[in-house]
Design a protein around this motif. Structure first.
Motif, PDB file in Angstrom:
ATOM      1  N   UNK A  88      53.697  26.301  19.534  1.00  0.00           N
ATOM      2  CA  UNK A  88      53.059  25.413  18.502  1.00  0.00           C
ATOM      3  C   UNK A  88      53.766  25.356  17.198  1.00  0.00           C
ATOM      4  N   UNK A  89      54.267  26.722  16.872  1.00  0.00           N
ATOM      5  CA  UNK A  89      54.935  27.062  15.515  1.00  0.00           C
ATOM      6  C   UNK A  89      56.093  26.450  15.571  1.00  0.00           C
ATOM      7  N   UNK A  90      56.724  26.567  16.812  1.00  0.00           N
ATOM      8  CA  UNK A  90      58.171  25.896  16.673  1.00  0.00           C
ATOM      9  C   UNK A  90      58.009  24.304  16.690  1.00  0.00           C
ATOM     10  N   UNK A  91      57.118  23.900  17.253  1.00  0.00           N
ATOM     11  CA  UNK A  91      56.965  22.397  17.478  1.00  0.00           C
ATOM     12  C   UNK A  91      56.749  21.805  16.132  1.00  0.00           C
ATOM     13  N   UNK A 104      41.596   5.369   7.984  1.00  0.00           N
ATOM     14  CA  UNK A 104      40.439   5.750   7.741  1.00  0.00           C
ATOM     15  C   UNK A 104      40.019   6.916   8.607  1.00  0.00           C
ATOM     16  N   UNK A 105      41.036   7.489   9.182  1.00  0.00           N
ATOM     17  CA  UNK A 105      41.005   8.555  10.126  1.00  0.00           C
ATOM     18  C   UNK A 105      40.553   9.773   9.575  1.00  0.00           C
ATOM     19  N   UNK A 106      40.151  11.053  10.422  1.00  0.00           N
ATOM     20  CA  UNK A 106      39.866  12.268   9.513  1.00  0.00           C
ATOM     21  C   UNK A 106      40.614  13.319  10.100  1.00  0.00           C
ATOM     22  N   UNK A 107      40.718  14.177   9.544  1.00  0.00           N
ATOM     23  CA  UNK A 107      41.317  15.511  10.433  1.00  0.00           C
ATOM     24  C   UNK A 107      40.559  16.712   9.944  1.00  0.00           C
ATOM     25  N   UNK A 108      40.269  17.621  11.090  1.00  0.00           N
ATOM     26  CA  UNK A 108      39.611  18.949  10.795  1.00  0.00           C
ATOM     27  C   UNK A 108      40.635  19.947  10.815  1.00  0.00           C
ATOM     28  N   UNK A 109      41.809  19.671  10.719  1.00  0.00           N
ATOM     29  CA  UNK A 109      42.960  20.996  10.639  1.00  0.00           C
ATOM     30  C   UNK A 109      42.607  21.261   9.212  1.00  0.00           C
ATOM     31  N   UNK A 110      42.509  22.673   9.265  1.00  0.00           N
ATOM     32  CA  UNK A 110      42.224  23.687   7.964  1.00  0.00           C
ATOM     33  C   UNK A 110      43.550  23.459   7.034  1.00  0.00           C
ATOM     34  N   UNK A 111      43.268  23.160   5.693  1.00  0.00           N
ATOM     35  CA  UNK A 111      44.219  23.162   4.729  1.00  0.00           C
ATOM     36  C   UNK A 111      43.421  24.066   3.501  1.00  0.00           C
ATOM     37  N   UNK A 112      44.434  24.383   2.395  1.00  0.00           N
ATOM     38  CA  UNK A 112      43.908  25.024   1.187  1.00  0.00           C
ATOM     39  C   UNK A 112      44.768  24.343   0.184  1.00  0.00           C
ATOM     40  N   UNK A 145      61.894  35.725 -12.164  1.00  0.00           N
ATOM     41  CA  UNK A 145      61.784  35.825 -10.702  1.00  0.00           C
ATOM     42  C   UNK A 145      60.536  35.320 -10.083  1.00  0.00           C
ATOM     43  N   UNK A 146      60.696  34.549  -9.004  1.00  0.00           N
ATOM     44  CA  UNK A 146      59.472  33.654  -8.840  1.00  0.00           C
ATOM     45  C   UNK A 146      59.100  34.259  -7.529  1.00  0.00           C
ATOM     46  N   UNK A 147      57.778  34.440  -7.241  1.00  0.00           N
ATOM     47  CA  UNK A 147      56.962  34.927  -6.013  1.00  0.00           C
ATOM     48  C   UNK A 147      57.028  34.071  -4.990  1.00  0.00           C
ATOM     49  N   UNK A 148      57.283  34.620  -4.045  1.00  0.00           N
ATOM     50  CA  UNK A 148      57.604  33.825  -2.601  1.00  0.00           C
ATOM     51  C   UNK A 148      56.145  32.954  -2.373  1.00  0.00           C
ATOM     52  N   UNK A 149      56.447  31.598  -2.032  1.00  0.00           N
ATOM     53  CA  UNK A 149      55.424  30.847  -2.141  1.00  0.00           C
ATOM     54  C   UNK A 149      54.259  31.237  -0.888  1.00  0.00           C
ATOM     55  N   UNK A 150      53.103  31.140  -0.901  1.00  0.00           N
ATOM     56  CA  UNK A 150      51.923  31.512   0.129  1.00  0.00           C
ATOM     57  C   UNK A 150      51.719  30.187   0.782  1.00  0.00           C
ATOM     58  N   UNK A 151      51.695  29.022   0.330  1.00  0.00           N
ATOM     59  CA  UNK A 151      51.318  27.614   0.953  1.00  0.00           C
ATOM     60  C   UNK A 151      52.194  27.330   2.153  1.00  0.00           C
ATOM     61  N   UNK A 152      51.548  26.581   2.941  1.00  0.00           N
ATOM     62  CA  UNK A 152      52.332  25.909   3.793  1.00  0.00           C
ATOM     63  C   UNK A 152      52.371  24.205   3.875  1.00  0.00           C
ATOM     64  N   UNK A 153      53.323  23.744   4.014  1.00  0.00           N
ATOM     65  CA  UNK A 153      53.280  22.209   3.951  1.00  0.00           C
ATOM     66  C   UNK A 153      52.326  21.523   4.936  1.00  0.00           C
ATOM     67  N   UNK A 178      52.318  13.466   9.040  1.00  0.00           N
ATOM     68  CA  UNK A 178      52.786  12.602  10.106  1.00  0.00           C
ATOM     69  C   UNK A 178      52.127  12.700  11.191  1.00  0.00           C
ATOM     70  N   UNK A 179      50.873  12.942  11.384  1.00  0.00           N
ATOM     71  CA  UNK A 179      50.019  12.419  12.424  1.00  0.00           C
ATOM     72  C   UNK A 179      50.287  13.810  13.416  1.00  0.00           C
ATOM     73  N   UNK A 180      50.804  14.672  13.172  1.00  0.00           N
ATOM     74  CA  UNK A 180      51.108  15.915  14.208  1.00  0.00           C
ATOM     75  C   UNK A 180      50.199  17.257  13.758  1.00  0.00           C
ATOM     76  N   UNK A 181      50.193  18.161  14.946  1.00  0.00           N
ATOM     77  CA  UNK A 181      49.223  19.172  14.712  1.00  0.00           C
ATOM     78  C   UNK A 181      50.187  20.342  14.058  1.00  0.00           C
ATOM     79  N   UNK A 182      49.899  21.151  13.147  1.00  0.00           N
ATOM     80  CA  UNK A 182      50.530  22.101  12.509  1.00  0.00           C
ATOM     81  C   UNK A 182      49.812  23.451  12.851  1.00  0.00           C
TER      82      UNK A 182
END
Length: 540
Positions: A6-9, A419-427, A451-459, A465-469
């Motif tokens: 799933x991660x690779x996709x 008009x759709x919904x997604x239940x995929x979690x985000x922050x 020096x910038x701390x490495x980002x914690x978030x994920x795109x 784009x209608x995919x599962x992350x």
């Protein structure tokens, strides 16, 4: 193996999406942040408040039903702007300046050629009261000007990547005559007689869009409303729309909103059991008629404030249409935390005791709320109903505190069904990496010699784009003793008030009604260790 697949996709889809963005025109980006909004206040999330413009963004876009913030103003804003947990950038607690080891969205996009502007509340600069209480009140009341700035000027938005900024630096304002209002670095000492903060934020946003649309460069606009954060201040014509709406009390409001959410398909009652309404003090049935009237009036002003925000969103949408920018503009609408139970009944720190003209401000009693001579709050029962279907409220790490409605609208780029919904979690930490991907911009290792701390978030791009992350293996929360961790469909949470860890199976109990801490001791212990390891890593 399945998780890796799933991660690779997700990475592949994200890469394709990024390449498509680079090949096409980079989008404009508008973030509309609402302050202390209840999860169910908006019509498109089950509310009765008139929000047709925000609802139109939802009907043409995508609603996120599992999106998280940091449960309070400053931490959420810090996390959203930097893609880092607030503890990592100086905002473990309210009232501090955003540190330089994180890069803001405005700084990163500005370096990538974007125009940047902000209209509204900053609340990411150190806020300190004068040592003399009366001098502090005089300052808040616009009756004196001490020899100091509102906060360190180098921490203002104009010095954190925003090329334009109009709005208050501190977090609380008189909506008709705000404290700490600035234009860039310049204090705005006086405002017109017809000034209203929400309208001013909208007007400046419209002005910025018109200016920036004249350039070929894309733009990022951060619209940070103060509404409906207390004090409950609204225009009489907006309040009048809701004069009778809340006369039957908070239990009816909770029941009506919950039923609409079920009918809309936003929630499933099997996995979202309706929790008991929570509150502090007398419940609706124990109030006398005069108090009920006062309490219903308070909620009417809250609704009027949300209504006015929506009117402003309509003006922003119209301006994007007029300038030809709407099609390729990504608009996000979200809140910094759930509805607020807070009630501060004495002036001080950020709460004035008089208007500029010397009229006393009333904090207690059965006053008619809405004007600048009153300082009202909705309180805990209305906040609980406002966060339907969840429990608790602002500053708690329960779902009612840290769960935000979120809408994404982008005609040219969103690939989900309108008009759709997604239940995929985000922050909110996911917002910055999303924008950088869409803008084909890099997250820097250093910025202006810091020096910038490495980002914690994920795109969030795969979701758009209608995919599962793949998403986050775990999400973490902490604010003033309210703690939580979400992983594998489970949630560990510690309330602020008693320090006892609780455990909920969110996959089956999204509203946190069945505490399984006693029956899942091993899972509880493991998640506590994981939470502590995270906290040890991010705390200053």
């Amino acid at each position: 193996m399945q998780k890796l697949r799933h991660s690779s996709l997700a990475i592949a889809f994200s890469l394709l999406f990024s390449l498509a963005v680079q090949a096409a025109e980079r989008p404009n980006i508008v973030v509309i942040m609402v302050d202390d909004l209840g999860f169910s206040d908006l019509g498109c999330f089950g509310g009765e408040i008139n929000t047709p413009n925000i609802d139109s963004l939802a009907s043409g876009g995508l609603r996120f039903t599992s999106f998280y913030n940091c449960a309070r103003c400053c931490p959420t804003r810090a996390a959203l702007l930097t893609g880092l947990y607030p503890h990592q950038v100086g905002l473990m607690r309210n009232g501090n300046s955003l540190t330089r080891n994180g890069v803001t969205i405005a700084e990163a996009l500005g370096a990538a050629g974007y125009q940047t502007a902000m209209s509204g509340k900053w609340h990411l600069s150190r806020t300190q009261a004068l040592p003399d209480h009366q001098k502090q009140l005089d300052w808040l009341n616009h009756q004196s000007q001490p020899d100091r700035t509102f906060s360190p000027v180098d921490s203002y938005p104009i010095n954190r990547g925003f090329q334009r900024h109009f709005g208050p630096i501190w977090g609380v304002v008189n909506y008709f005559d705000p404290f700490s209002l600035v234009d860039g670095e310049t204090p705005v000492d006086e405002v017109p007689d017809d000034f209203y903060m929400t309208d001013a934020i909208t007007q400046k946003s419209v002005e910025y869009i018109r200016e920036m649309s004249k350039s070929e460069a894309p733009f990022f606009l951060y619209v940070a409303h103060t509404a409906p954060h207390w004090p409950l201040h609204a225009k009489p014509e907006d309040i009048a729309k809701y004069k009778e709406t809340y006369r039957d009390g908070w239990h009816k409001l909770r029941n009506d909103r919950y039923q609409r959410q079920v009918e809309m398909g936003l929630i499933d009652p099997n996995t979202y059991p309706k929790p008991e309404l929570q509150g502090q003090g007398d419940d609706w049935g124990a109030l006398d008629e005069a108090t009920r009237k006062h309490m219903s009036q308070l909620m009417s002003v809250h609704a009027a404030m949300v209504d006015c925000v929506d009117q402003g969103v309509g003006q922003i949408i119209d301006t994007l249409k007029e300038t030809g920018e709407l099609e390729n503009t990504l608009i996000l609408v979200l809140a910094d935390n759930g509805a607020s139970p807070e009630r501060y009944l004495q002036p001080g720190f950020d709460r004035p005791n008089e208007t500029r003209a010397g009229k006393p401000i009333q904090y207690e009693g059965l006053f008619t709320p809405g004007s600048e001579t009153t300082w009202g709050y909705i309180g805990s029962y209305w906040a609980s109903a406002g966060n339907t279907p969840f429990r608790y409220w602002k500053a708690q790490s329960f779902e009612g505190g840290a769960h935000t409605p979120m809408i994404a609208h982008w005609p040219a780029g969103l690939k989900t069904k309108p008009g759709s919904t997604t239940d995929q979690p985000g922050h909110v930490i996911d917002v910055l990496p999303t924008f950088l991907e869409l803008a084909a911009a890099e997250y820097p290792q250093t910025f202006k010699q810091n020096k910038i701390t490495p980002v914690e978030g994920l795109s969030l791009a795969p979701i758009l784009s209608g995919q599962q992350r793949a998403g986050h293996p775990a999400l973490f929360f902490e604010h003033e003793g309210g703690k939580a961790m979400i992983a594998d469909g489970w949630k560990l949470v510690q309330p602020k008030q008693n320090g006892q860890w609780e455990l909920y199976h969110l996959a089956q109990d999204r509203t946190e009604t069945n505490n399984l801490a006693a029956t899942e001791p091993e899972r509880l212990a493991q998640m506590k260790r994981q939470w502590q390891a995270w906290f040890n890593r991010v705390k200053p």
